[in-house]
Scaffold this active site. Sequence first.
Site, PDB file in Angstrom:
ATOM      1  N   HIS A   1      76.725  48.165   7.922  1.00  0.00           N
ATOM      2  CA  HIS A   1      75.456  47.437   7.945  1.00  0.00           C
ATOM      3  C   HIS A   1      75.579  45.928   7.871  1.00  0.00           C
ATOM      4  O   HIS A   1      74.633  45.241   8.186  1.00  0.00           O
ATOM      5  CB  HIS A   1      74.384  47.926   6.994  1.00  0.00           C
ATOM      6  CG  HIS A   1      74.797  48.584   5.748  1.00  0.00           C
ATOM      7  ND1 HIS A   1      75.711  49.584   5.679  1.00  0.00           N
ATOM      8  CD2 HIS A   1      74.363  48.397   4.500  1.00  0.00           C
ATOM      9  CE1 HIS A   1      75.824  49.979   4.449  1.00  0.00           C
ATOM     10  NE2 HIS A   1      75.037  49.280   3.711  1.00  0.00           N
TER      11      HIS A   1
ATOM     12  N   GLY B   1      83.811  58.315   8.309  1.00  0.00           N
ATOM     13  CA  GLY B   1      84.447  58.484   9.617  1.00  0.00           C
ATOM     14  C   GLY B   1      83.926  57.591  10.727  1.00  0.00           C
ATOM     15  O   GLY B   1      84.153  57.878  11.905  1.00  0.00           O
TER      16      GLY B   1
ATOM     17  N   THR C   1      84.876  54.494  11.731  1.00  0.00           N
ATOM     18  CA  THR C   1      85.929  53.871  12.533  1.00  0.00           C
ATOM     19  C   THR C   1      86.635  54.910  13.408  1.00  0.00           C
ATOM     20  O   THR C   1      86.896  54.672  14.593  1.00  0.00           O
ATOM     21  CB  THR C   1      86.965  53.207  11.592  1.00  0.00           C
ATOM     22  OG1 THR C   1      86.237  52.422  10.632  1.00  0.00           O
ATOM     23  CG2 THR C   1      87.938  52.334  12.338  1.00  0.00           C
TER      24      THR C   1
ATOM     25  N   ASP D   1      84.160  55.780   4.419  1.00  0.00           N
ATOM     26  CA  ASP D   1      85.059  56.939   4.572  1.00  0.00           C
ATOM     27  C   ASP D   1      84.416  58.162   5.232  1.00  0.00           C
ATOM     28  O   ASP D   1      85.039  59.211   5.292  1.00  0.00           O
ATOM     29  CB  ASP D   1      85.661  57.375   3.220  1.00  0.00           C
ATOM     30  CG  ASP D   1      86.823  56.480   2.822  1.00  0.00           C
ATOM     31  OD1 ASP D   1      87.309  55.723   3.688  1.00  0.00           O
ATOM     32  OD2 ASP D   1      87.231  56.529   1.647  1.00  0.00           O
TER      33      ASP D   1
ATOM     34  N   THR E   1      85.872  48.719  30.550  1.00  0.00           N
ATOM     35  CA  THR E   1      85.483  49.370  29.294  1.00  0.00           C
ATOM     36  C   THR E   1      85.495  48.414  28.110  1.00  0.00           C
ATOM     37  O   THR E   1      84.879  48.693  27.106  1.00  0.00           O
ATOM     38  CB  THR E   1      86.394  50.568  28.969  1.00  0.00           C
ATOM     39  OG1 THR E   1      87.741  50.123  28.969  1.00  0.00           O
ATOM     40  CG2 THR E   1      86.218  51.681  29.975  1.00  0.00           C
TER      41      THR E   1
ATOM     42  N   ASN F   1      79.785  64.671  10.568  1.00  0.00           N
ATOM     43  CA  ASN F   1      81.218  64.566  10.890  1.00  0.00           C
ATOM     44  C   ASN F   1      82.090  65.474  10.017  1.00  0.00           C
ATOM     45  O   ASN F   1      81.653  66.008   9.011  1.00  0.00           O
ATOM     46  CB  ASN F   1      81.626  63.091  10.729  1.00  0.00           C
ATOM     47  CG  ASN F   1      82.981  62.797  11.323  1.00  0.00           C
ATOM     48  OD1 ASN F   1      83.410  63.443  12.281  1.00  0.00           O
ATOM     49  ND2 ASN F   1      83.693  61.834  10.757  1.00  0.00           N
TER      50      ASN F   1
HETATM   51  P1  GDP Z   1      84.846  54.754   7.702  1.00  0.00           P
HETATM   52  O1  GDP Z   1      85.088  54.087   6.376  1.00  0.00           O
HETATM   53  O2  GDP Z   1      83.493  55.380   7.740  1.00  0.00           O
HETATM   54  O3  GDP Z   1      85.121  53.890   8.894  1.00  0.00           O
HETATM   55  O4  GDP Z   1      85.845  56.024   7.761  1.00  0.00           O
HETATM   56  P2  GDP Z   1      87.226  56.174   8.542  1.00  0.00           P
HETATM   57  O5  GDP Z   1      87.007  56.365   9.989  1.00  0.00           O
HETATM   58  O6  GDP Z   1      88.164  55.131   8.108  1.00  0.00           O
HETATM   59  O7  GDP Z   1      87.701  57.603   7.986  1.00  0.00           O
HETATM   60  C1  GDP Z   1      88.010  57.809   6.625  1.00  0.00           C
HETATM   61  C2  GDP Z   1      89.038  58.917   6.521  1.00  0.00           C
HETATM   62  O8  GDP Z   1      88.500  60.134   7.012  1.00  0.00           O
HETATM   63  C3  GDP Z   1      90.294  58.635   7.344  1.00  0.00           C
HETATM   64  O9  GDP Z   1      91.417  59.113   6.619  1.00  0.00           O
HETATM   65  C4  GDP Z   1      90.076  59.468   8.599  1.00  0.00           C
HETATM   66  O10 GDP Z   1      91.287  59.895   9.196  1.00  0.00           O
HETATM   67  C5  GDP Z   1      89.305  60.670   8.050  1.00  0.00           C
HETATM   68  N1  GDP Z   1      88.424  61.266   9.063  1.00  0.00           N
HETATM   69  C6  GDP Z   1      87.497  60.634   9.818  1.00  0.00           C
HETATM   70  N2  GDP Z   1      86.861  61.504  10.619  1.00  0.00           N
HETATM   71  C7  GDP Z   1      87.409  62.720  10.368  1.00  0.00           C
HETATM   72  C8  GDP Z   1      87.180  64.050  10.886  1.00  0.00           C
HETATM   73  O11 GDP Z   1      86.328  64.299  11.745  1.00  0.00           O
HETATM   74  N3  GDP Z   1      87.946  65.054  10.366  1.00  0.00           N
HETATM   75  C9  GDP Z   1      88.889  64.844   9.394  1.00  0.00           C
HETATM   76  N4  GDP Z   1      89.579  65.887   8.965  1.00  0.00           N
HETATM   77  N5  GDP Z   1      89.138  63.614   8.900  1.00  0.00           N
HETATM   78  C10 GDP Z   1      88.398  62.565   9.367  1.00  0.00           C
END
Ligand code: GDP
Length: 363
Positions: free
Chosen positions: A90, A27, A29, A25, A49, A140
């Site tokens: 990982h 960020g 993805t 979570d 790409t 992030n």
């Molecule tokens: P992962 O588990 O690391 O892949 O995390 P995700 O990309 O699924 O992101 C988890 C949550 O955080 C999702 O609801 C995203 O929309 C939110 N999120 C990710 N990056 C950001 C950011 O830069 N700003 C905000 N406000 N929310 C983010």
Amino acid sequence: MVLEMSKHVDRKLRQPIVVVLGHVDHGKTTLLDKIRGTAVVKKEAGEMTQHVGASMVPSSVIEKVAMPLKKIIPFKLEIPGLLFIDTPGHELFSNLRKRGGSVADIAILVIDINEGVKPQTIESIDVLKARNVPFVIAANKIDKIQGWKPYPDEPIISSLKKQSRAVVNKLETLLYNLIAQLSSYGVNAEYFERVRDFMKVVPIVPVSAKTGEGIPELLAILAGITQRFLAERLRFAEGPAKGVVLEVKEQQGYGAALDVIIYDGVLRERDNIVVAGFNGPIVTKVRAILMPKPLTDIRIARTELQIVEEVAAAAGVRVIAPGIEEAIAGSPFFVVPNENEIEKYKRLVMEEVETIRFRRDID
Ligand code: GDP
């Protein structure tokens, strides 16, 4: 003659292979989606790409998005781009092993700046250190700082100039705390503008995967570090392909297929290959190489695959070959340059798989 020379120059360095790691979570993805989106929107016509299991950000795109930073980050790109592995985390990273290290050339460690270091952040640091992979930290979710005004896709340094004093102070405090936390886990990290020696200090780039702020610096720094410090590793060789099996799949109409990341050399149709299987080494011949068709519009949708005759590192490809049903994900993938060397390559792949099994046992 002239053409041949320019082809040679084009291929001097291959694309660095980039992986994204970090706590759930934080960020990962979203950041990968943002980077892929940038590549698709800003690429030149005809630039590829999409790969299988990976996405390429061409250097033309990096140069475009980093244009406002020219005075601060002066560099001329010699790498053809950056190849991002599409699956973060990982588990995938551990399948990217190769003798003495990793197929990944560099990593982005994503940390939610509002949460700081979490258990999987520490695990990520440990695996990156164990495999000797340099990394950059994407701090992030800066857009969640109270009072943050979003300036979509801008460099962080220009966005910061337009934020209130209170917001800048808050970011500085968060960064200060993050640096202290990281130092207690043995990571010497610093805000990227203050880094003098990128070999010794891990740069932190504040970003928002949501608004795209900071992505220009993140891409510029990844490109800058890899071509400056990893040039030897990235030197392109025309030799037989070396890769790693990401996944074993079914390809409709063909049967079993291997998704492979090629990190060195050239793979061609009808090449003899060796991979590790559950019941010993598999020696077979490439029947077809599949890659995504170039996108015809800017929507990011998975396109169909098409047959290509050859592909040069670095690339993500799907390989069709008879007898590969039992191949092991994480296995090395080698093209055998001549028949006399088959036994040598069989031994090589099985030795590597032994170390995978051994590592799994002690995990
Ligand atoms: P992962 O588990 O690391 O892949 O995390 P995700 O990309 O699924 O992101 C988890 C949550 O955080 C999702 O609801 C995203 O929309 C939110 N999120 C990710 N990056 C950001 C950011 O830069 N700003 C905000 N406000 N929310 C983010």
